[in-house]
Write a protein that holds these residues in place. Structure first.
Motif, PDB file in Angstrom:
ATOM      1  N   TYR A   1      26.623  45.991  50.242  1.00  0.00           N
ATOM      2  CA  TYR A   1      27.528  47.043  49.760  1.00  0.00           C
ATOM      3  C   TYR A   1      28.972  46.562  49.770  1.00  0.00           C
ATOM      4  O   TYR A   1      29.336  45.649  50.528  1.00  0.00           O
ATOM      5  CB  TYR A   1      27.396  48.297  50.628  1.00  0.00           C
ATOM      6  N   VAL A   2      29.782  47.162  48.934  1.00  0.00           N
ATOM      7  CA  VAL A   2      31.215  46.854  48.830  1.00  0.00           C
ATOM      8  C   VAL A   2      31.986  48.159  48.721  1.00  0.00           C
ATOM      9  O   VAL A   2      31.414  49.217  48.410  1.00  0.00           O
ATOM     10  CB  VAL A   2      31.509  45.972  47.595  1.00  0.00           C
ATOM     11  N   TRP A   3      33.290  48.099  48.982  1.00  0.00           N
ATOM     12  CA  TRP A   3      34.095  49.309  48.842  1.00  0.00           C
ATOM     13  C   TRP A   3      34.134  49.754  47.381  1.00  0.00           C
ATOM     14  O   TRP A   3      34.293  48.946  46.469  1.00  0.00           O
ATOM     15  CB  TRP A   3      35.510  49.060  49.346  1.00  0.00           C
ATOM     16  N   ARG A   4      34.071  51.048  47.184  1.00  0.00           N
ATOM     17  CA  ARG A   4      34.049  51.600  45.823  1.00  0.00           C
ATOM     18  C   ARG A   4      35.396  51.459  45.136  1.00  0.00           C
ATOM     19  O   ARG A   4      35.462  51.154  43.956  1.00  0.00           O
ATOM     20  CB  ARG A   4      33.637  53.078  45.884  1.00  0.00           C
ATOM     21  N   ARG A   5      36.465  51.783  45.850  1.00  0.00           N
ATOM     22  CA  ARG A   5      37.836  51.701  45.317  1.00  0.00           C
ATOM     23  C   ARG A   5      38.028  52.573  44.064  1.00  0.00           C
ATOM     24  O   ARG A   5      38.629  52.158  43.079  1.00  0.00           O
ATOM     25  CB  ARG A   5      38.223  50.252  45.010  1.00  0.00           C
ATOM     26  N   ALA A   6      37.531  53.800  44.119  1.00  0.00           N
ATOM     27  CA  ALA A   6      37.769  54.740  43.026  1.00  0.00           C
ATOM     28  C   ALA A   6      39.252  55.108  42.946  1.00  0.00           C
ATOM     29  O   ALA A   6      39.762  55.444  41.884  1.00  0.00           O
ATOM     30  CB  ALA A   6      36.927  55.997  43.215  1.00  0.00           C
ATOM     31  N   PHE A   7      39.938  55.039  44.075  1.00  0.00           N
ATOM     32  CA  PHE A   7      41.369  55.344  44.173  1.00  0.00           C
ATOM     33  C   PHE A   7      41.900  54.596  45.385  1.00  0.00           C
ATOM     34  O   PHE A   7      41.124  54.024  46.179  1.00  0.00           O
ATOM     35  CB  PHE A   7      41.602  56.860  44.318  1.00  0.00           C
ATOM     36  N   ALA A   8      43.198  54.562  45.566  1.00  0.00           N
ATOM     37  CA  ALA A   8      43.808  53.859  46.690  1.00  0.00           C
ATOM     38  C   ALA A   8      43.286  54.418  48.007  1.00  0.00           C
ATOM     39  O   ALA A   8      43.309  55.634  48.228  1.00  0.00           O
ATOM     40  CB  ALA A   8      45.327  53.984  46.629  1.00  0.00           C
TER      41      ALA A   8
ATOM     42  N   PRO B   1      27.419  46.839  44.318  1.00  0.00           N
ATOM     43  CA  PRO B   1      28.337  46.187  43.372  1.00  0.00           C
ATOM     44  C   PRO B   1      28.275  46.786  41.971  1.00  0.00           C
ATOM     45  O   PRO B   1      29.291  46.860  41.285  1.00  0.00           O
ATOM     46  CB  PRO B   1      27.863  44.726  43.384  1.00  0.00           C
ATOM     47  N   ALA B   2      27.085  47.235  41.561  1.00  0.00           N
ATOM     48  CA  ALA B   2      26.958  47.838  40.229  1.00  0.00           C
ATOM     49  C   ALA B   2      27.768  49.123  40.130  1.00  0.00           C
ATOM     50  O   ALA B   2      28.421  49.393  39.112  1.00  0.00           O
ATOM     51  CB  ALA B   2      25.487  48.121  39.912  1.00  0.00           C
ATOM     52  N   VAL B   3      27.748  49.937  41.194  1.00  0.00           N
ATOM     53  CA  VAL B   3      28.520  51.183  41.199  1.00  0.00           C
ATOM     54  C   VAL B   3      30.016  50.871  41.262  1.00  0.00           C
ATOM     55  O   VAL B   3      30.829  51.542  40.618  1.00  0.00           O
ATOM     56  CB  VAL B   3      28.095  52.083  42.374  1.00  0.00           C
TER      57      VAL B   3
ATOM     58  N   THR C   1      32.634  52.135  38.524  1.00  0.00           N
ATOM     59  CA  THR C   1      33.816  52.894  38.937  1.00  0.00           C
ATOM     60  C   THR C   1      35.080  52.288  38.342  1.00  0.00           C
ATOM     61  O   THR C   1      35.954  53.004  37.829  1.00  0.00           O
ATOM     62  CB  THR C   1      33.925  52.932  40.468  1.00  0.00           C
ATOM     63  N   ALA C   2      35.188  50.961  38.399  1.00  0.00           N
ATOM     64  CA  ALA C   2      36.359  50.283  37.831  1.00  0.00           C
ATOM     65  C   ALA C   2      36.432  50.483  36.322  1.00  0.00           C
ATOM     66  O   ALA C   2      37.516  50.685  35.754  1.00  0.00           O
ATOM     67  CB  ALA C   2      36.302  48.796  38.164  1.00  0.00           C
ATOM     68  N   THR C   3      35.272  50.470  35.668  1.00  0.00           N
ATOM     69  CA  THR C   3      35.224  50.684  34.219  1.00  0.00           C
ATOM     70  C   THR C   3      35.665  52.100  33.868  1.00  0.00           C
ATOM     71  O   THR C   3      36.438  52.313  32.922  1.00  0.00           O
ATOM     72  CB  THR C   3      33.806  50.431  33.693  1.00  0.00           C
ATOM     73  N   ASP C   4      35.184  53.075  34.632  1.00  0.00           N
ATOM     74  CA  ASP C   4      35.589  54.467  34.398  1.00  0.00           C
ATOM     75  C   ASP C   4      37.090  54.636  34.603  1.00  0.00           C
ATOM     76  O   ASP C   4      37.752  55.351  33.846  1.00  0.00           O
ATOM     77  CB  ASP C   4      34.815  55.407  35.319  1.00  0.00           C
TER      78      ASP C   4
END
Length: 232
Positions: free
Chosen positions: A84-91, A99-101, A105-108
């Motif tokens: 797993y990795v941090w999502r980073r949807a926002f700061a 990693p796929a999510v 998230t970065a693409t969105d």
């Protein structure tokens, strides 16, 4: 003989109001802020990135599982377990996801501005072409107001030109559709209303052009125009 150039010979659309309500397009984000087919992601309380419903459900599931995916490690108490990795949807978003999510998230995030009903409006002018064999109208050579918009939902958009007291001068509709390189639905609409600003007339009066998204009801910013001038 002088002509008063209100451009009111254009047929108005039946059933539309005779007075435009006081509106603003700069209201806080609401449930109609996303283009049709998108919803707020809500990975956090102020996360208004517009995503597909499946991505919103994924964000909620990942939030619910957050504590089970953290361990104390080289990245502190929110170090992700293996895989797993941090999502980073926002700061500051340290929810652990696959990693796929994270990629989704970065693409969105990168496409966020293309998914909002920002109802952008511009006003230009046009001159009616003179077609061989057809009668030339008295105002064929005069510039008229064209209303253009993008970042609307696909479908019918309501258009208005009105006085500062919201009394309608002209009303019509346009079909917002997809066009290459332009986000959301976009349109161009000829109004038939004489553009007195483009004409350089010293008389006439100020008015506003504005559009209302047909699906969400969201209004564009209003665009100042000049109409009602007279020429010889």
């Amino acid at each position: 003989m002088k002509r008063t150039l209100l451009g009111l010979t254009v047929t108005a659309v039946a059933g539309l109001a005779t007075v435009v309500p006081a509106t603003t397009a700069s209201a806080a984000a609401g449930p109609d802020y996303c283009l049709d087919g998108y919803v707020w992601r809500q990975a956090g309380p102020t996360d208004y990135v517009c995503v597909r419903a499946s991505a919103r459900s994924q964000a909620a599931a990942d939030n619910a599982a957050a504590t089970r995916r953290w361990i104390s490690g080289d990245q502190g108490p929110h170090t992700c377990v293996a895989g797993y990795v941090w999502r980073r949807a926002f700061a500051g978003d340290e929810v652990c996801v696959t990693p796929a999510v994270q990629w989704r998230t970065a693409t969105d995030n990168a496409q966020a501005s293309t998914r909002w009903v920002t109802t952008r409006l511009t006003v230009t002018s046009y001159v009616d072409p003179v077609e061989p064999g057809k009668p030339v109208l008295s105002d064929s050579d005069l510039p008229k107001i064209m209303i253009k918009g993008d970042h609307f939902n696909y479908g019918t958009t309501k258009l208005y030109i009105y006085r500062p007291n919201h009394q309608i001068i002209w009303q019509g509709t346009a079909k917002a559709a997809g066009h290459k390189g332009i986000a959301g639905g976009s349109f161009s609409a000829k109004t038939g209303v004489i553009d007195c600003q483009k004409l350089g007339s010293t008389d006439g009066f100020l008015a506003y052009a504005q559009a209302q998204d047909g699906l969400s009801g969201r209004w564009s910013d209003r665009y100042q125009v000049k109409v009602g001038c007279t020429v010889a």
